[in-house]
Scaffold this motif. Structure first.
Motif, PDB file in Angstrom:
ATOM      1  N   LEU A  82       0.825  -1.205   0.000  1.00 36.24           N
ATOM      2  CA  LEU A  82       0.000   0.000   0.000  1.00 36.24           C
ATOM      3  C   LEU A  82       0.864   1.262   0.000  1.00 36.24           C
ATOM      4  O   LEU A  82       0.449   2.316  -0.498  1.00 36.24           O
ATOM      5  N   PHE A  83       2.079   1.162   0.562  1.00 35.54           N
ATOM      6  CA  PHE A  83       2.995   2.308   0.613  1.00 35.54           C
ATOM      7  C   PHE A  83       3.831   2.435  -0.657  1.00 35.54           C
ATOM      8  O   PHE A  83       4.227   3.542  -1.029  1.00 35.54           O
ATOM      9  N   THR A  84       4.106   1.306  -1.308  1.00 37.68           N
ATOM     10  CA  THR A  84       5.031   1.345  -2.447  1.00 37.68           C
ATOM     11  C   THR A  84       4.329   1.429  -3.788  1.00 37.68           C
ATOM     12  O   THR A  84       4.954   1.787  -4.789  1.00 37.68           O
ATOM     13  N   VAL A  85       3.038   1.107  -3.847  1.00 41.54           N
ATOM     14  CA  VAL A  85       2.319   1.098  -5.112  1.00 41.54           C
ATOM     15  C   VAL A  85       1.980   2.519  -5.560  1.00 41.54           C
ATOM     16  O   VAL A  85       1.645   2.762  -6.707  1.00 41.54           O
ATOM     17  N   ASN A  86       2.080   3.483  -4.623  1.00 44.30           N
ATOM     18  CA  ASN A  86       1.790   4.877  -4.976  1.00 44.30           C
ATOM     19  C   ASN A  86       3.075   5.702  -4.863  1.00 44.30           C
ATOM     20  O   ASN A  86       4.023   5.306  -4.173  1.00 44.30           O
ATOM     21  N   PRO A  87       3.139   6.860  -5.531  1.00 42.73           N
ATOM     22  CA  PRO A  87       4.383   7.636  -5.574  1.00 42.73           C
ATOM     23  C   PRO A  87       4.594   8.602  -4.419  1.00 42.73           C
ATOM     24  O   PRO A  87       5.617   9.285  -4.369  1.00 42.73           O
ATOM     25  N   VAL A  88       3.652   8.688  -3.468  1.00 41.65           N
ATOM     26  CA  VAL A  88       3.734   9.669  -2.389  1.00 41.65           C
ATOM     27  C   VAL A  88       4.504   9.059  -1.216  1.00 41.65           C
ATOM     28  O   VAL A  88       4.066   8.066  -0.630  1.00 41.65           O
ATOM     29  N   ALA A  89       5.619   9.643  -0.847  1.00 40.03           N
ATOM     30  CA  ALA A  89       6.476   9.088   0.209  1.00 40.03           C
ATOM     31  C   ALA A  89       5.721   8.980   1.532  1.00 40.03           C
ATOM     32  O   ALA A  89       5.137   9.955   2.016  1.00 40.03           O
ATOM     33  N   GLY A  90       5.730   7.778   2.108  1.00 37.97           N
ATOM     34  CA  GLY A  90       5.147   7.565   3.428  1.00 37.97           C
ATOM     35  C   GLY A  90       3.639   7.501   3.460  1.00 37.97           C
ATOM     36  O   GLY A  90       3.045   7.415   4.532  1.00 37.97           O
ATOM     37  N   PHE A  91       2.998   7.522   2.295  1.00 39.56           N
ATOM     38  CA  PHE A  91       1.532   7.578   2.230  1.00 39.56           C
ATOM     39  C   PHE A  91       0.977   6.189   1.906  1.00 39.56           C
ATOM     40  O   PHE A  91       1.354   5.599   0.895  1.00 39.56           O
ATOM     41  N   PRO A  92       0.088   5.655   2.738  1.00 41.76           N
ATOM     42  CA  PRO A  92      -0.512   4.356   2.422  1.00 41.76           C
ATOM     43  C   PRO A  92      -1.762   4.514   1.560  1.00 41.76           C
ATOM     44  O   PRO A  92      -2.665   5.294   1.893  1.00 41.76           O
ATOM     45  N   ALA A  93      -1.823   3.800   0.455  1.00 39.22           N
ATOM     46  CA  ALA A  93      -3.040   3.786  -0.357  1.00 39.22           C
ATOM     47  C   ALA A  93      -4.158   3.097   0.412  1.00 39.22           C
ATOM     48  O   ALA A  93      -3.911   2.348   1.358  1.00 39.22           O
ATOM     49  N   ARG A  94      -5.373   3.363  -0.006  1.00 38.05           N
ATOM     50  CA  ARG A  94      -6.500   2.624   0.561  1.00 38.05           C
ATOM     51  C   ARG A  94      -6.474   1.177   0.075  1.00 38.05           C
ATOM     52  O   ARG A  94      -6.763   0.246   0.819  1.00 38.05           O
ATOM     53  N   SER A  95      -6.150   1.016  -1.216  1.00 36.94           N
ATOM     54  CA  SER A  95      -6.175  -0.301  -1.830  1.00 36.94           C
ATOM     55  C   SER A  95      -5.379  -0.232  -3.119  1.00 36.94           C
ATOM     56  O   SER A  95      -4.925   0.842  -3.534  1.00 36.94           O
ATOM     57  N   PHE A  96      -5.174  -1.370  -3.753  1.00 36.06           N
ATOM     58  CA  PHE A  96      -4.624  -1.395  -5.107  1.00 36.06           C
ATOM     59  C   PHE A  96      -5.276  -2.525  -5.878  1.00 36.06           C
ATOM     60  O   PHE A  96      -5.793  -3.483  -5.303  1.00 36.06           O
ATOM     61  N   MET A 142       9.652  -0.619  10.353  1.00 38.30           N
ATOM     62  CA  MET A 142       9.895   0.266   9.213  1.00 38.30           C
ATOM     63  C   MET A 142       8.598   0.934   8.760  1.00 38.30           C
ATOM     64  O   MET A 142       8.568   2.144   8.470  1.00 38.30           O
ATOM     65  N   LEU A 143       7.495   0.180   8.713  1.00 36.29           N
ATOM     66  CA  LEU A 143       6.224   0.734   8.254  1.00 36.29           C
ATOM     67  C   LEU A 143       5.640   1.717   9.265  1.00 36.29           C
ATOM     68  O   LEU A 143       5.047   2.731   8.882  1.00 36.29           O
ATOM     69  N   ILE A 144       5.803   1.439  10.561  1.00 38.39           N
ATOM     70  CA  ILE A 144       5.382   2.408  11.585  1.00 38.39           C
ATOM     71  C   ILE A 144       6.120   3.724  11.378  1.00 38.39           C
ATOM     72  O   ILE A 144       5.519   4.810  11.356  1.00 38.39           O
ATOM     73  N   ASP A 145       7.416   3.622  11.220  1.00 40.48           N
ATOM     74  CA  ASP A 145       8.250   4.815  11.054  1.00 40.48           C
ATOM     75  C   ASP A 145       7.904   5.555   9.768  1.00 40.48           C
ATOM     76  O   ASP A 145       7.881   6.789   9.726  1.00 40.48           O
ATOM     77  N   THR A 146       7.602   4.793   8.717  1.00 36.84           N
ATOM     78  CA  THR A 146       7.305   5.389   7.413  1.00 36.84           C
ATOM     79  C   THR A 146       6.076   6.281   7.467  1.00 36.84           C
ATOM     80  O   THR A 146       6.111   7.451   7.071  1.00 36.84           O
ATOM     81  N   VAL A 147       4.978   5.749   7.972  1.00 37.69           N
ATOM     82  CA  VAL A 147       3.741   6.527   7.960  1.00 37.69           C
ATOM     83  C   VAL A 147       3.777   7.630   9.013  1.00 37.69           C
ATOM     84  O   VAL A 147       3.299   8.746   8.781  1.00 37.69           O
ATOM     85  N   MET A 148       4.394   7.371  10.175  1.00 30.63           N
ATOM     86  CA  MET A 148       4.419   8.400  11.205  1.00 30.63           C
ATOM     87  C   MET A 148       5.386   9.523  10.866  1.00 30.63           C
ATOM     88  O   MET A 148       5.144  10.688  11.216  1.00 30.63           O
ATOM     89  N   SER A 149       6.459   9.208  10.168  1.00 34.64           N
ATOM     90  CA  SER A 149       7.357  10.272   9.687  1.00 34.64           C
ATOM     91  C   SER A 149       6.627  11.172   8.707  1.00 34.64           C
ATOM     92  O   SER A 149       6.779  12.403   8.721  1.00 34.64           O
ATOM     93  N   HIS A 150       5.826  10.563   7.831  1.00 34.99           N
ATOM     94  CA  HIS A 150       5.020  11.332   6.876  1.00 34.99           C
ATOM     95  C   HIS A 150       4.087  12.287   7.618  1.00 34.99           C
ATOM     96  O   HIS A 150       3.988  13.475   7.274  1.00 34.99           O
ATOM     97  N   ILE A 151       3.416  11.798   8.660  1.00 34.32           N
ATOM     98  CA  ILE A 151       2.442  12.618   9.374  1.00 34.32           C
ATOM     99  C   ILE A 151       3.135  13.748  10.141  1.00 34.32           C
ATOM    100  O   ILE A 151       2.702  14.909  10.084  1.00 34.32           O
ATOM    101  N   VAL A 152       4.222  13.434  10.832  1.00 33.41           N
ATOM    102  CA  VAL A 152       4.931  14.462  11.607  1.00 33.41           C
ATOM    103  C   VAL A 152       5.546  15.501  10.673  1.00 33.41           C
ATOM    104  O   VAL A 152       5.455  16.715  10.912  1.00 33.41           O
ATOM    105  N   LYS A 153       6.167  15.042   9.597  1.00 31.77           N
ATOM    106  CA  LYS A 153       6.807  15.958   8.640  1.00 31.77           C
ATOM    107  C   LYS A 153       5.775  16.886   8.001  1.00 31.77           C
ATOM    108  O   LYS A 153       6.068  18.054   7.699  1.00 31.77           O
ATOM    109  N   ASN A 154       4.559  16.393   7.825  1.00 31.19           N
ATOM    110  CA  ASN A 154       3.513  17.175   7.172  1.00 31.19           C
ATOM    111  C   ASN A 154       2.564  17.832   8.176  1.00 31.19           C
ATOM    112  O   ASN A 154       1.373  18.006   7.894  1.00 31.19           O
TER     113      ASN A 154
END
Length: 739
Positions: free
Chosen positions: A401-415, A474-486
């Motif tokens: 869900l994180f790698t199928v889309n181009p937005v860093a740290g963003f989880p897609a709803r689905s693919f 890694m996935l916890i850090d990925t999405v939470m870094s996205h949220i904190v950074k934004n």
């Protein structure tokens, strides 16, 4: 639907307290699980009348067109009612009724009572050419009626003839301990002794429809067009008044089976429980049709419910909760895995599982996180390699869900594979992936993110597989870094926050203090930041959590009691009013998923004690729903009181059949309804899960009806049942199976 009085569940089901363990523990011993095998009739060729079975397990039905029996049929895969040609020389017999006598099939014709059992020696003639009713007594004596006249026969000899003085005969039954027959008329009840052959009127009434002898032959239960009454046999008097507090009052059949009185009606079947309430069997979860004609004892502890559209064989199978879990695990793996996701099976044609397809969802990440959580707990409790492999596959789907889309740290709803979006009406949500031939769904919601963090946190803590542990952190850090950074927002492909991915104080604190979103978003983001800090040890997460709690009032928001949550005040903006028009059960789901990380990974013991109070306060508000998952999530705090009985009740009473059949309860007179209220609680007491619509944990457990799309989809047990069960096993409040 084997209901147990919750007050006595401790004794009945082995919930015990030990000195070594503060919390109560349910000892998983076998109980009776009910489910139905359905047999559909071609109503253009079979007008069904009666059903009976014998000691060999043969089920036979009588239709106006002749004898019928069952063909094929197993749980979730219905069979058919077809002509019975087994005894071809019976074809010319004008059979008018069928019963089970001494556990053998016995038939009534225009001339005789006969059977193929006892080497065919039962062949007892009678003198009522229009005979249509009969009952068996001792030593092959039978009472027969054509509706007007009565005849007692034995060995082709007429022992007695008679008539009801002012009534027509509609039912016959035999009382063995007094050697007498009971006769039901439209407006009266009579008895006749085999020895004295004296016809005696016992009761007068109106609109009688069916009856049977019950309670160890001590009473007679009489159905009417508007409820039922009971007759005490020793005194010959009616006990109490007409009982109309029933699931349906137009009674069409009465039968005692295995010590329990069953009723057929024009709106399904129901059985009287020991506590005076009823187990209700309505709709095609249980029966081919709701207009019940006859009820009979079936093979192997089953009950046969014959309707105008076919036969429902309600079976009661001894099983443990773990055996139920194994059944549901197979259900998920066979029909509900799509690209590694836990998915709904939809597009079914009238419950035919072979016609469905797994469907993408806005909440693929959430439903999969909940299933994944269950498999994590399963692995932690059992070290089952299948559970570990299920974790691997679901973790890979979640990561993609994180790698199928181009937005860093963003989880897609689905693919989904490219081309699929052309079939969809919500094309705006779907975007083309940098990965060729794939598309992904945007606009990810906050309930997705809390689901992710719950499952990743549980995996990082409880799965001893290094790859999964590393992947989860890694996935916890990925999405939470996205949220904190934004700046505490979830930023989509268009550079804007998604509609619900907002945890910034400007948004959270814009809600009035009594609107649930203010409390919910505060609770969720602190839980997520704590989880991220616990596993990454990055100070930015800890600092942000304390900043939100201390500087922006999130701690105060979180600790605000549930009792004040309600509708926004008149001067609030339209968004706040819209978000508080009633209790939001999806919010409950988000809260409780978040409570895992909120309590388990608390930043200090003082906060942990406060969080426990917050969780228990919320749970107190949820208690009327008897929601197994929320009770068991509450047990994470170590509290002694989390309604273990109700949790086990939820797990036991959940139907095995998770197909979306039409369900109706709003017509029932045996439930106490409430006036419309903010919590959307429709009845004083919640119905058992197997009597209400199947729904996920974000549904209102007080929903009474489901009216559309009969048999159009099947829910996955992955998030609905397996998550609370395996969480209970991991926490030690549900034991492994006991001998």
């Amino acid at each position: 639907m084997q209901k147990h009085l919750l007050l006595s569940l401790l004794l009945l089901t082995g919930v015990t307290f030990t000195h070594a363990q503060v919390q109560p523990v349910y000892k998983d011993k076998p109980y009776l699980q009910d489910f139905s095998i359905k047999y559909y009739a071609d109503t253009t060729q079979s007008s069904l009348k009666q059903v009976a079975s014998d000691r060999n397990g043969i089920i036979q039905m009588l239709a106006k067109e002749g004898l019928r029996h069952t063909s094929a049929g197993q749980f979730l895969y219905p069979g058919k009612v077809v002509p019975d040609r087994n005894y071809r020389y019976m074809k010319d017999k004008n059979i008018s009724a069928i019963i089970s006598y001494q556990d053998q099939l016995v038939y009534l014709t225009d001339q005789v009572v006969f059977s193929n059992a006892w080497a065919g020696t039962l062949f007892s003639k009678h003198s009522l050419p229009n005979a249509k009713l009969f009952a068996g007594g001792k030593d092959f004596a039978f009472l027969i009626s054509d509706g007007a006249s009565l005849e007692l026969i034995k060995d082709s000899k007429s022992l007695w003839n008679g008539k009801l003085p002012d009534d027509s005969v509609i039912g016959l039954a035999f009382q063995g301990n007094a050697n007498q027959f009971w006769i039901l008329g439209n407006k009266s009840v009579y008895k006749v002794g085999v020895q004295d052959k004296r016809l005696t009127k016992v009761l007068s009434g109106t609109d009688f429809t069916a009856f049977d002898i019950a309670s160890k032959e001590s009473k007679i239960v009489i159905g009417t067009v508007d409820g039922y009454i009971s007759l005490d046999i020793p005194t010959g008097k009616q006990t109490g008044s007409m009982n109309r507090k029933l699931p349906a009052t137009k009674i069409t059949a009465v039968k005692e089976v295995n010590g329990k009185v069953w009723f057929g009606s024009d709106m399904g079947a129901f059985a009287l429980r020991a506590d005076g309430k009823f187990d209700y069997y309505f709709g095609e979860r249980w029966l081919p049709g709701n207009a019940v004609i006859d009820i009979a004892k079936g093979p192997k502890n089953s009950v046969l419910v014959l309707s105008t559209k076919g036969l429902g064989q309600i079976q009661f199978k001894s099983m443990t909760l773990e055996e139920k879990a194994k059944h549901f695990d197979q259900q998920v793996r066979l029909r509900h895995i799509r690209n590694g996701f836990n998915s709904q099976l939809t597009g079914l044609t009238h419950g035919d599982l072979s016609t469905g397809f797994t469907e993408d969802s806005d909440n693929d990440g959430l439903w999969t996180a909940m299933y994944l959580g269950g498999q994590i707990f399963r692995y932690a409790a059992t070290k089952d390699p299948d559970a570990l492999q299920n974790c691997r596959e679901s973790m890979d789907a979640m990561e993609r869900l994180f790698t199928v889309n181009p937005v860093a740290g963003f989880p897609a709803r689905s693919f989904e594979r490219s081309g699929h979006i052309n079939e969809l009406h919500d094309i705006e949500r779907w975007q083309h992936s940098p990965e060729k031939e794939w598309d992904w769904k945007a606009t990810t919601s906050s309930d997705e993110v809390i689901g992710h963090i719950f499952a990743f946190g549980a995996a990082a803590e409880l799965v001893d597989d290094p790859k999964i542990k590393k992947q989860a952190i890694m996935l916890i850090d990925t999405v939470m870094s996205h949220i904190v950074k934004n700046n505490m927002y979830l930023i989509d492909y268009d550079g804007k926050p998604t509609q619900w991915g907002k945890w910034h104080p400007d948004y959270v604190n814009s809600f009035p203090t009594n609107v649930g979103d203010r409390k919910l978003n505060s609770s969720n983001i602190v839980a997520m930041l704590q989880t991220a800090y616990h596993f990454t040890k990055k100070e930015k997460y800890k600092a942000k959590a304390f900043e939100l709690m201390n500087k922006h009032g999130y701690y105060e928001n979180m600790m605000r009691p549930m009792s004040i949550i309600g509708r926004a005040p008149e001067d609030a903006d339209e968004h706040a009013k819209h978000m508080s028009d009633g209790w939001n059960h999806s919010d409950d789901e988000m809260y409780f998923l978040g409570y895992w990380g909120l309590y388990r990974y608390a930043l200090n013991d003082t906060l942990k004690a406060s969080y426990k109070k917050q969780i228990i306060d919320h749970w107190q508000a949820e208690r009327p729903e008897k929601e197994g998952a929320w009770n068991i999530f509450t047990a994470v705090t170590g509290t002694k009181d989390f309604d273990l009985n109700e949790s086990v009740w939820y797990l036991r009473e959940h139907p095995m059949d998770l197909i979306d059949w039409v369900i109706k309860n709003s017509h029932r007179k045996d439930i106490e309804k409430l006036e419309p209220n903010f919590r959307k609680q429709t009845t004083k007491e919640v119905l058992p899960p197997d009597e209400r619509p199947v729904q996920r944990h974000n549904g209102n457990m007080f929903n009474l009806d489901r009216t559309g799309g009969n048999g159009s989809g099947e829910h996955s047990a992955g998030d609905i049942w397996l998550l609370p069960y395996w969480m209970g096993r991991y926490l030690g409040i549900i034991s492994a199976p006991q001998k």
